[in-house]
Motif scaffolding. Structure first.
Motif, mmCIF file in Angstrom:
data_model
loop_
_atom_site.group_PDB
_atom_site.id
_atom_site.type_symbol
_atom_site.label_atom_id
_atom_site.label_comp_id
_atom_site.label_asym_id
_atom_site.label_seq_id
_atom_site.Cartn_x
_atom_site.Cartn_y
_atom_site.Cartn_z
ATOM 1 N N TRP A 33 0.725 -1.204 -0.117
ATOM 2 C CA TRP A 33 -0.066 -0.089 -0.004
ATOM 3 C C TRP A 33 1.047 1.307 -0.122
ATOM 4 C CZ3 TRP A 33 -4.713 -0.960 -0.849
ATOM 5 C CH2 TRP A 33 -5.400 -2.091 -0.660
ATOM 6 N N THR A 36 -1.254 4.606 0.870
ATOM 7 C CA THR A 36 -1.972 4.934 1.714
ATOM 8 C C THR A 36 -1.413 5.697 3.090
ATOM 9 O OG1 THR A 36 -2.943 2.817 1.215
ATOM 10 C CG2 THR A 36 -3.466 3.340 3.304
ATOM 11 N N SER A 143 -9.405 -4.805 -1.810
ATOM 12 C CA SER A 143 -8.424 -4.670 -0.912
ATOM 13 C C SER A 143 -7.968 -6.165 -0.617
ATOM 14 C CB SER A 143 -8.447 -3.956 0.328
ATOM 15 O OG SER A 143 -9.236 -4.554 1.278
ATOM 16 N N ARG A 156 -8.197 3.891 -5.955
ATOM 17 C CA ARG A 156 -6.920 3.812 -6.773
ATOM 18 C C ARG A 156 -6.088 5.067 -6.783
ATOM 19 N NH1 ARG A 156 -6.291 -1.149 -8.542
ATOM 20 N NH2 ARG A 156 -8.414 -2.284 -9.050
ATOM 21 N N GLU A 159 -5.481 5.352 -2.437
ATOM 22 C CA GLU A 159 -5.556 3.979 -1.842
ATOM 23 C C GLU A 159 -5.880 4.003 -0.204
ATOM 24 O OE1 GLU A 159 -1.717 1.867 -2.314
ATOM 25 O OE2 GLU A 159 -2.258 1.309 -4.345
#
Length: 334
Positions: A33, A36, A143, A156, A159
């Motif tokens: 990720w 994120t 996810s 996307r 994230e």
């Protein structure tokens, strides 16, 4: 608990059928990720668990091929279809035989960007406007994570992680934002094509999946939900009984099936038979009838709603109202 063994085996088969491209990822690993923002958490990180497939292991469908309802010949009359009507556009149908294996369809209907979502383990089917708080269209993926058995989606762009059944971003730079649910309903293919003969229906995705079947055989008859350690419903309601959720209110589907029509809380709820479960028989067309619901306000406008397993409502709406009937002296909500 004699059902536990077959149920566990069925779930193992289900997970085996879904693509896994790598060993289970650490949910908070930067390589999985990279975008994120893990400084923004709205929930306990310990509530997340791997669902089996990794990030994008369940492939979302972007901008599906559609064709006229009159040209669709593979669906059984009782198969469930998510019906979406955007003003000024032809009604669109998204069969659950496809959503069961993909969980998210990103689509654009006219000038409206939508995300058609389905979380299999809680039987939640919700359609959202997929724009963020600034009006930018997001594209969603799956996810591979679960929270209280419900799918966690991600956009996307950033994230950020979004809870499927609530539409709320719970991790990342979008944390705290909510997607706007749109009026939609799950109805049988027979009803869809009768009411929308000029409608469009999603075509078979170009993936190799056992469309038309479910690996979750008998799940909605199980005594306990899989991969769930959250609160249970009150008043003896079975965890895997379906309930109709409208906002923070829930009606037992069994009650609505018995009464056929309920007028409460400013709403008109109706139930009609003729739609198959996606959690009963391996061949969805042969599954037991759970019927379909419609939710309208006092002037007849269709409203966003969801039909989910009771444990899901208990988990995500802990202060919600269980509309059990028998008002007055019994002290139950009306």
């Amino acid at each position: 608990m004699k059902f536990a063994g077959p149920l566990r085996a069925a779930l193992c088969v289900a997970l085996a059928l879904m693509p896994v491209h790598a060993p289970a990822q650490n949910p908070f690993h930067g390589k999985a990720w990279p975008k994120t923002d893990f400084t923004a958490f709205l929930v306990d990180p310990l509530e997340f668990e791997p669902g089996g497939p990794n990030k994008d292991g369940i492939p979302a469908i972007d901008f599906p091929r559609m064709h006229p309802a009159a040209e669709e010949h593979s669906l059984d009359p009782r198969e469930p279809v998510i019906s979406v009507k955007i003003e000024g556009q032809l009604t669109r149908g998204y069969p659950l035989r496809y959503l069961l294996w993909h969980e998210v369809v990103n689509d654009t209907v006219g000038h409206t960007d939508i995300a058609v979502t389905y979380s299999v383990l809680v039987d939640s089917a919700v359609v959202y406007d997929r724009r963020d708080a600034e009006g930018n269209a997001m594209v969603f993926g799956v996810s591979g994570l679960l929270r209280f058995s419900n799918s966690v989606l991600f956009d996307r762009g950033t994230e950020s992680w979004w809870q499927q059944t609530t539409g709320r971003a719970i991790v990342g730079s979008h944390a705290g934002e909510r997607l706007t649910p749109l009026p939609a309903r799950v109805e049988s293919w027979d009803v869809f094509r009768l009411h929308h003969p000029d409608g469009l229906v999603m075509m078979r995705p170009e993936w190799e999946r056992a469309y038309g079947t479910t690996p979750f055989v008998g799940y909605d008859s199980a005594p306990v939900p899989a991969r769930y350690a959250g609160p249970l419903p009150p008043k003896g309601i079975a965890p895997l009984e379906r309930v109709l959720r409208v906002g923070s209110h829930a009606w037992q589907l069994s009650r609505l099936m018995s009464e056929g029509r309920i007028t409460e809380a400013g709403l008109v709820l109706t139930w009609t038979p003729g739609m198959a479960s996606t959690h009963d028989a391996a061949d969805i067309a042969r599954a037991r009838d759970i019927g379909m619901v419609r939710v309208r306000d006092a002037v007849g406008r269709d409203l966003p709603h969801d039909v989910i397993f009771a444990f899901c409502f208990a988990a995500f709406w802990p202060d919600g109202r269980w509309m059990l009937g028998g008002c007055g002296a019994a002290g139950l909500p009306c």
